[in-house]
Scaffold this motif. Structure first.
Motif, PDB file in Angstrom:
ATOM      1  N   ALA A 172      43.034  49.405 -83.864  1.00 58.72           N
ATOM      2  CA  ALA A 172      41.607  49.735 -83.927  1.00 58.72           C
ATOM      3  C   ALA A 172      40.766  48.467 -83.936  1.00 58.72           C
ATOM      4  O   ALA A 172      39.704  48.407 -83.294  1.00 58.72           O
ATOM      5  N   ALA A 173      41.236  47.455 -84.634  1.00 58.76           N
ATOM      6  CA  ALA A 173      40.488  46.195 -84.705  1.00 58.76           C
ATOM      7  C   ALA A 173      40.422  45.523 -83.337  1.00 58.76           C
ATOM      8  O   ALA A 173      39.343  45.112 -82.876  1.00 58.76           O
ATOM      9  N   ARG A 174      41.561  45.418 -82.676  1.00 60.60           N
ATOM     10  CA  ARG A 174      41.581  44.753 -81.362  1.00 60.60           C
ATOM     11  C   ARG A 174      40.808  45.557 -80.323  1.00 60.60           C
ATOM     12  O   ARG A 174      40.085  44.989 -79.493  1.00 60.60           O
ATOM     13  N   GLU A 175      40.957  46.875 -80.355  1.00 62.05           N
ATOM     14  CA  GLU A 175      40.227  47.712 -79.398  1.00 62.05           C
ATOM     15  C   GLU A 175      38.717  47.531 -79.547  1.00 62.05           C
ATOM     16  O   GLU A 175      37.982  47.504 -78.553  1.00 62.05           O
TER      17      GLU A 175
ATOM     18  N   SER B   9      33.669  43.849 -73.411  1.00 61.34           N
ATOM     19  CA  SER B   9      33.393  44.538 -72.144  1.00 61.34           C
ATOM     20  C   SER B   9      31.986  45.121 -72.091  1.00 61.34           C
ATOM     21  O   SER B   9      31.607  45.743 -71.087  1.00 61.34           O
ATOM     22  N   GLY B  10      31.228  44.935 -73.171  1.00 65.18           N
ATOM     23  CA  GLY B  10      29.849  45.414 -73.189  1.00 65.18           C
ATOM     24  C   GLY B  10      29.691  46.872 -73.539  1.00 65.18           C
ATOM     25  O   GLY B  10      28.627  47.459 -73.298  1.00 65.18           O
TER      26      GLY B  10
END
Length: 245
Positions: free
Chosen positions: A13-16, A23-24
């Motif tokens: 969840a953190a990396r996502e 990616s904006g």
């Protein structure tokens, strides 16, 4: 455990969320809190982004915990119950010279203690305990070395006899040295465990009883000074085996 802390302790969840920011993509309030915390701690952000998979190194785990806790601190500002005590805690720390980074770290330690410090349900968030802990901050922040010395002397002088005075002196010095060696902070279970290991464990039973009693009395004295709230006092006394905690 604060829900924001719980959410971002999951590495995926953190990396996502960090990739979503890059990616904006549109971020929720919780995600914004996490990315803000990551931006304020770029070294930890880089460590987290530099690893893959679900098995994290020790350094990556530490970075994940720090970022998740700091994200939860930011979320406190939007909490209807905790926003005001958080503001007062920040102001008190800033008034005593703490930097914003030091303030965030101090507040994060409170949330980590709530999450992992006691044998409580980690899936539940004890908002009342955190509110109380935040309320302790102004008194702790204003505590000078001279004030600590005065607390020590007052507590020791309150002994009924020389034997009790010696025990009080030893336990107060041990607790203050362990808990406040780097400046006043909330007294927590780790401090208590360290004090008991150093001063009580493996001692004769009579000596153990005297030292535990003196420690309980010291906690009560600190509570009267506003340095320990009633919930914390009850929990710390319970660690001493005080049935009335």
């Amino acid at each position: 455990m604060h829900p924001v802390l719980a959410r971002f302790l999951a590495a995926d969840a953190a990396r996502e969320t960090l990739h979503k920011q890059q990616s904006g993509g549109a971020l929720s309030a919780e995600e914004q809190a996490f990315t803000d915390a990551a931006s304020a701690n770029p070294k930890h952000k880089a460590v987290l982004l530099g690893v893959g998979g679900r098995t994290l190194s020790t350094d990556a785990q530490a970075s994940l915990v720090l970022l998740a806790a700091h994200a939860a601190v930011r979320a406190l500002d939007q909490d209807a119950t905790l926003a005001e005590p958080t503001k007062k805690a920040r102001e008190a720390l800033a008034e005593e010279g703490a930097s914003p980074e030091e303030t965030d770290a101090f507040l994060a330690s409170i949330l980590l203690e709530e999450a992992f410090g006691y044998e409580q349900d980690v899936d539940a968030f004890d908002s009342e305990y955190v509110k109380e802990a935040l309320g302790e901050v102004p008194a702790l922040a204003a505590l000078t070395k001279e004030a600590v010395d005065a607390l020590f002397l007052t507590f020791v002088k309150g002994a009924a006899n020389d034997a009790e005075r010696k025990v009080r002196e030893g336990m107060a010095r041990a607790l203050f040295d362990i808990a406040w060696s780097e400046g006043p902070a909330p007294i927590n279970p780790e401090h208590m465990e360290a004090v008991l290991d150093a001063e009580v464990v493996d001692r004769p039973e009579e000596e153990q009883e005297a030292k535990v009693q003196a420690t309980a009395q010291l906690l009560q004295a600190l509570s009267k000074e506003g340095l320990i709230g009633p919930i914390r006092l009850s929990r710390l006394r319970a660690l001493l085996g005080e049935d009335d905690a």
